[in-house]
Design an enzyme around this catalytic site. Sequence first.
Site, PDB file in Angstrom:
ATOM      1  N   HIS A 278      -6.729 -15.854   1.598  1.00 23.97           N
ATOM      2  CA  HIS A 278      -8.150 -16.184   1.813  1.00 23.97           C
ATOM      3  C   HIS A 278      -8.992 -15.719   0.622  1.00 23.97           C
ATOM      4  O   HIS A 278      -9.925 -16.411   0.205  1.00 23.97           O
ATOM      5  CB  HIS A 278      -8.669 -15.548   3.112  1.00 23.97           C
TER       6      HIS A 278
ATOM      7  N   HIS B 133       2.838 -21.027   4.635  1.00 24.72           N
ATOM      8  CA  HIS B 133       2.971 -20.187   3.443  1.00 24.72           C
ATOM      9  C   HIS B 133       4.378 -20.241   2.837  1.00 24.72           C
ATOM     10  O   HIS B 133       4.535 -20.293   1.625  1.00 24.72           O
ATOM     11  CB  HIS B 133       2.606 -18.741   3.775  1.00 24.72           C
TER      12      HIS B 133
ATOM     13  N   HIS C 176      -8.771 -24.242   8.650  1.00 28.51           N
ATOM     14  CA  HIS C 176      -8.062 -23.026   8.224  1.00 28.51           C
ATOM     15  C   HIS C 176      -6.728 -23.359   7.569  1.00 28.51           C
ATOM     16  O   HIS C 176      -6.307 -22.685   6.621  1.00 28.51           O
ATOM     17  CB  HIS C 176      -7.871 -22.042   9.380  1.00 28.51           C
TER      18      HIS C 176
ATOM     19  N   ASP D 283      -5.768 -22.056   3.887  1.00 24.92           N
ATOM     20  CA  ASP D 283      -4.519 -21.381   3.511  1.00 24.92           C
ATOM     21  C   ASP D 283      -3.819 -22.140   2.385  1.00 24.92           C
ATOM     22  O   ASP D 283      -3.266 -21.537   1.459  1.00 24.92           O
ATOM     23  CB  ASP D 283      -3.578 -21.289   4.715  1.00 24.92           C
TER      24      ASP D 283
HETATM   25 ZN   LIG Z   1      -5.055 -17.963   6.780  1.00 28.91          ZN
END
Ligand SMILES: [Zn+2]
Length: 285
Positions: free
Chosen positions: A75, A265, A238, A242
């Site tokens: 973030h 991720h 969101h 990310d």
């Molecule tokens: Zn996040």
Amino acid sequence: MQNTVQEIISFSGLGVHSAVFAQVSILPAAVDAGIIFMHKNFLTEPIVVGAVVPLDAMHATVLRQKSWTLSTVEHLVAALRMAGVDNAVVMVEGGYEIPILDGSAAPFFHAICRAGLVNQGMRKKFLMPRQAISFDERGGKKIYLKPLEDDTLSGSLFCDYEAVFNHYALGSKKMTGLIDQQLFKQKIAPARTFGFLEQLPFLRSHQLAMASSLGNTLVFNADEAINDHRIVDEWLSHKVLDFIGDLGLLPHPFTGYVEAAQTGHAFNRRIVEHYLTHPESWIVV
Ligand SMILES: [Zn+2]
């Protein structure tokens, strides 16, 4: 032109996974320094953004140096990139996780904008793929990167992002278009982390989400969100946040077209891995 921060910007708070307190200061840095993470306990081992592939971790973006790791950088990196910061030292003290604050990038982004930037008088660098690059993984995960064809768009990021969740309240949603500072400020930065109530016992049993709360996380039960959304489709925003944070781990801001679906991720890290293993496939513009 390249920018650094005008003054020192400080944050502190708990890491969402570790629940350990850390203090973070964003300090000005010289032209071409890039974004550098440092920890007070390991001053001789900086983590230079773009020089390391994030670890294969699912719930946060984690960077490793020889003696230390830093978790949940995404973030803050998204905020630095979208605020236009090219050069900065991020000094961390205490814990080894960036504080979650309100679960979004808004506190980082607004503080950087409030502090202001210094124009360093040297041309800004962007990174663009020379030709299309694509990554696929089981489960519909996809990232497709493409260069810009029009020089006048140089520096722009166009994104076609699709998030799919097999959940009654989420389903499949897309965000498409130019990701500029205005869109980031209004539609992406305010989006908090989200999670599913039924997964919480599993996460906690693995020492994850130890400081997650209804203040920093949009939480869904089997049917719906149990706290209020801050913006429409906050969870989709969101996912884009990310993704922008993970894309921001290239050594320079990315410019080009991105099509991405169902990313996380552990998958996004392949972009930086590709850059580091195939630098000839990328061009600094
Ligand atoms: Zn996040």
